[in-house]
Scaffold this motif. Structure first.
Motif, PDB file in Angstrom:
ATOM      1  N   GLU A 179     -37.999 -18.870 -18.369  1.00 21.73           N
ATOM      2  CA  GLU A 179     -38.283 -19.926 -17.403  1.00 21.73           C
ATOM      3  C   GLU A 179     -37.605 -19.635 -16.062  1.00 21.73           C
ATOM      4  OE1 GLU A 179     -38.898 -24.146 -19.232  1.00 21.73           O
ATOM      5  OE2 GLU A 179     -37.130 -23.280 -20.182  1.00 21.73           O
ATOM      6  N   TYR A 180     -36.374 -19.198 -16.111  1.00 21.43           N
ATOM      7  CA  TYR A 180     -35.629 -18.934 -14.869  1.00 21.43           C
ATOM      8  C   TYR A 180     -36.356 -17.909 -14.004  1.00 21.43           C
ATOM      9  CZ  TYR A 180     -32.002 -17.423 -11.653  1.00 21.43           C
ATOM     10  OH  TYR A 180     -31.321 -17.106 -10.509  1.00 21.43           O
ATOM     11  N   PHE A 181     -36.752 -16.798 -14.595  1.00 18.85           N
ATOM     12  CA  PHE A 181     -37.367 -15.744 -13.801  1.00 18.85           C
ATOM     13  C   PHE A 181     -38.805 -16.088 -13.417  1.00 18.85           C
ATOM     14  CE2 PHE A 181     -33.984 -13.402 -16.107  1.00 18.85           C
ATOM     15  CZ  PHE A 181     -33.244 -13.065 -14.977  1.00 18.85           C
ATOM     16  N   PHE A 182     -39.497 -16.903 -14.211  1.00 11.27           N
ATOM     17  CA  PHE A 182     -40.844 -17.337 -13.857  1.00 11.27           C
ATOM     18  C   PHE A 182     -40.812 -18.220 -12.616  1.00 11.27           C
ATOM     19  CE2 PHE A 182     -44.211 -20.580 -14.188  1.00 11.27           C
ATOM     20  CZ  PHE A 182     -45.339 -19.770 -14.137  1.00 11.27           C
ATOM     21  N   TYR A 183     -39.917 -19.196 -12.614  1.00  8.46           N
ATOM     22  CA  TYR A 183     -39.888 -20.138 -11.496  1.00  8.46           C
ATOM     23  C   TYR A 183     -39.181 -19.578 -10.265  1.00  8.46           C
ATOM     24  CZ  TYR A 183     -41.708 -23.774 -14.570  1.00  8.46           C
ATOM     25  OH  TYR A 183     -42.510 -24.509 -15.400  1.00  8.46           O
ATOM     26  N   SER A 184     -38.390 -18.523 -10.445  1.00  3.50           N
ATOM     27  CA  SER A 184     -37.688 -17.949  -9.293  1.00  3.50           C
ATOM     28  C   SER A 184     -38.379 -16.699  -8.763  1.00  3.50           C
ATOM     29  CB  SER A 184     -36.238 -17.606  -9.676  1.00  3.50           C
ATOM     30  OG  SER A 184     -36.206 -16.615 -10.700  1.00  3.50           O
ATOM     31  N   GLY A 185     -39.571 -16.403  -9.274  1.00  2.00           N
ATOM     32  CA  GLY A 185     -40.337 -15.282  -8.749  1.00  2.00           C
ATOM     33  C   GLY A 185     -39.897 -13.928  -9.259  1.00  2.00           C
ATOM     34  N   GLY A 186     -39.328 -13.875 -10.458  1.00  4.40           N
ATOM     35  CA  GLY A 186     -38.849 -12.603 -11.001  1.00  4.40           C
ATOM     36  C   GLY A 186     -39.677 -12.124 -12.172  1.00  4.40           C
ATOM     37  N   GLU A 187     -41.009 -12.096 -12.018  1.00  9.42           N
ATOM     38  CA  GLU A 187     -41.879 -11.719 -13.135  1.00  9.42           C
ATOM     39  C   GLU A 187     -41.570 -10.325 -13.660  1.00  9.42           C
ATOM     40  OE1 GLU A 187     -43.012 -12.983 -10.287  1.00  9.42           O
ATOM     41  OE2 GLU A 187     -43.825 -14.926 -10.883  1.00  9.42           O
ATOM     42  N   GLN A 188     -41.136  -9.414 -12.766  1.00 11.31           N
ATOM     43  CA  GLN A 188     -40.812  -8.062 -13.235  1.00 11.31           C
ATOM     44  C   GLN A 188     -39.652  -8.075 -14.214  1.00 11.31           C
ATOM     45  OE1 GLN A 188     -40.099  -9.341 -10.340  1.00 11.31           O
ATOM     46  NE2 GLN A 188     -38.217  -8.507  -9.443  1.00 11.31           N
ATOM     47  N   HIS A 189     -38.749  -9.050 -14.057  1.00  8.11           N
ATOM     48  CA  HIS A 189     -37.625  -9.150 -14.986  1.00  8.11           C
ATOM     49  C   HIS A 189     -38.074  -9.691 -16.342  1.00  8.11           C
ATOM     50  CE1 HIS A 189     -35.247  -7.996 -11.679  1.00  8.11           C
ATOM     51  NE2 HIS A 189     -35.122  -9.182 -11.109  1.00  8.11           N
ATOM     52  N   ILE A 190     -39.099 -10.537 -16.342  1.00  7.56           N
ATOM     53  CA  ILE A 190     -39.649 -11.036 -17.603  1.00  7.56           C
ATOM     54  C   ILE A 190     -40.171  -9.868 -18.427  1.00  7.56           C
ATOM     55  CG2 ILE A 190     -41.485 -12.423 -18.645  1.00  7.56           C
ATOM     56  CD1 ILE A 190     -41.191 -14.388 -16.365  1.00  7.56           C
ATOM     57  N   ALA A 191     -40.894  -8.964 -17.781  1.00 10.90           N
ATOM     58  CA  ALA A 191     -41.415  -7.794 -18.484  1.00 10.90           C
ATOM     59  C   ALA A 191     -40.280  -6.935 -19.036  1.00 10.90           C
ATOM     60  CB  ALA A 191     -42.294  -6.968 -17.547  1.00 10.90           C
ATOM     61  N   THR A 192     -39.209  -6.791 -18.267  1.00  7.78           N
ATOM     62  CA  THR A 192     -38.069  -6.002 -18.723  1.00  7.78           C
ATOM     63  C   THR A 192     -37.423  -6.634 -19.949  1.00  7.78           C
ATOM     64  OG1 THR A 192     -37.646  -5.242 -16.468  1.00  7.78           O
ATOM     65  CG2 THR A 192     -35.844  -5.016 -18.044  1.00  7.78           C
TER      66      THR A 192
END
Length: 478
Positions: A179-192
């Motif tokens: 949720e944190y990375f989705f709402y803060s614009g960090g989609e690349q971190h979600i994949a990682t």
């Protein structure tokens, strides 16, 4: 073997922070069984004390405070994180399993907000006892490894003594990370993070062309199975915020939890939960709602259709698991169409008469397919006559099984615990520890490690809760 902390390479996932040592720490409990399993049996008491108090860490540990978000009581909190805890490092056990070491009560971090970063002895004992009780009940959970107390004052509703708990799990990744990375614009971190989970937890998905979708489906099913197990054993989590939901389907972050005493489907174990959002009967629905929040966070990497398909499997997985557990709890080896009605009628009567949940199922194993109802069962009922029709139907159902009473009872006793961590038992152990006597904690742990066994010397620990237990108050500060 201590490995470098995973997050040493994920500097975007939080902040490096050294623990703040506890003042005048003292070693209270060590989980030697778990330490041996993890290959840490060579650590001395002094080393356990140093690590858990934050005084001195072994080479290779890289303390790290994670950042994550979460929906708390339905409202989104954009920046939470480890406000009083640190990931110290990873251990590779002799069997190849990886374990995160997570220290609670380690002091302030950038995510402490207005908190002091400390844990108190009361809540630390509650988590130690509960996580070990759940593990020995066969329910997925984080594990308690070491507990340290101190004379350091910590201010909550009143002044309490500070403590620190070292706990372990294969991973402490939560729904809230995504949720944190989705709402803060960090989609690349979600994949990682997803790649990390596949690499370390589910390598069988590495060659799956639908790896991310298959991972989410696995999370859905694990969450469903976990909550079905909670419901079957009468466990209430109390704070099912998304930041308290494990991506691995573990019971995570014990706070105002409770095992049912008198059966009440609407039981609220958390006195901070004024609206009953996390009541016992709401846990299955909340689990699904939380998975929907996770699905939204993964929606830029997994097609909506695949997310919906995975979510669609939640209800079946939960209900089928719960139904199977209930069938076993009632000593039924097969399945009959009338069984759901038998269950419903039983739960209605239990609620009306406030029957003790754990004692009811345990004692029910003494009821044979024919003959009178044993006195130990009748003693739990305020109006035994109201149960006569149900007993007749249940005994008729048992007769269809064509199993002897000895075999049936033995199998029921393997699924229905005699001992669970009732709140009043935890309260007595805490009171003793606060007065400098850890003995009751140790006795209770020894009993809870054999929850299905007859332990004649511990019979009093299996009795329904005394009336004064109704006055015990647990809240989000617990």
């Amino acid at each position: 073997m201590i490995l470098n902390n995973l997050y040493a390479t994920f500097d975007w996932a939080g902040t490096r922070v050294e623990p703040t040592p506890l003042a005048e720490p003292r070693l209270l409990l060590i989980n030697h069984e778990l330490a041996d399993q993890m290959g840490l049996q060579g650590l001395s008491d002094r080393q356990w004390l140093d690590i858990t108090s934050g005084t001195r860490l072994p080479t290779g540990m890289a303390p790290f405070a994670q950042v994550y978000a979460g929906h708390q009581f339905g409202g989104y909190s954009p920046r939470l994180g480890d406000g009083r805890a640190l990931l110290l490092g990873e251990v590779e056990a002799p069997d190849g399993q990886r374990w995160d070491l997570h220290l609670k009560g380690a002091g302030k971090t950038p995510y402490s907000r207005f908190g002091d970063g400390r844990a108190v002895l009361r809540s630390s004992i509650r988590e130690y006892l509960a996580s070990e009780a759940m593990h020995h009940l066969g329910i997925p959970t984080t594990r308690a490894l070491c507990l340290v107390g101190s004379d350091e004052p910590v201010y909550r509703e009143e002044v309490e003594s500070g403590a620190a708990l070292l706990r372990a799990a294969a991973s402490h990744v939560r729904f809230g990370h995504f949720e944190y990375f989705f709402y803060s614009g960090g989609e690349q971190h979600i994949a990682t993070l997803l790649d990390y989970l596949i690499d370390t937890q589910w390598p069988d998905l590495a060659k799956d062309p639908q790896g991310y979708a298959a991972l989410f489906e696995r999370v859905v099913e694990r969450t469903a199975h976990l909550i079905a197990q909670w419901q079957a054993v009468g466990f209430c989590h109390g704070v099912m915020n998304t930041d308290n939901m494990s991506i691995l389907g573990l019971t995570l972050d014990y706070g105002p939890y409770g095992f049912l005493d008198a059966y009440d489907p609407y039981h609220i174990c958390n006195h901070s939960d004024y609206a009953g959002r996390y009541a016992y009967d709401q846990q299955p629905a909340v689990g699904f709602w939380n998975l929907q929040r996770l699905a939204q966070s993964l929606s830029k990497l997994i097609p909506i259709e695949q997310l919906q398909e995975a979510l669609g499997k939640y209800e079946y997985a939960l209900l089928s698991t719960f139904s199977e557990l209930m069938r076993q709890k009632l000593g039924l080896s097969g399945w009959q169409d009338e069984d759901p009605e038998l269950f419903r009628q039983m739960f209605t009567l239990m609620a009306e008469q406030q029957v003790d949940y754990t004692a009811w199922f345990r004692r029910l194993s003494s009821l044979a397919a024919g003959g009178p109802v044993p006195e130990e069962i009748l003693a739990l009922l305020t109006k035994p006559d109201a149960w006569q029709e149900w007993f007749r139907r249940y005994q008729a159902r048992l007769a269809v099984e064509h199993r002897g009473q000895v075999e049936k009872k033995a199998q029921m006793d393997l699924i229905n615990p005699k001992y669970v961590l009732r709140n009043h038992l935890a309260e007595q152990a805490i009171k003793g520890a606060e007065q400098g006597d850890i003995g009751e904690c140790e006795r209770l742990l020894a009993i809870l490690r054999r929850p299905f066994d007859e332990q004649p010397e511990a019979e009093s620990y299996a009795q329904p809760a005394p009336d004064w237990a109704k006055q015990i108050c647990v809240s989000c500060s617990s």
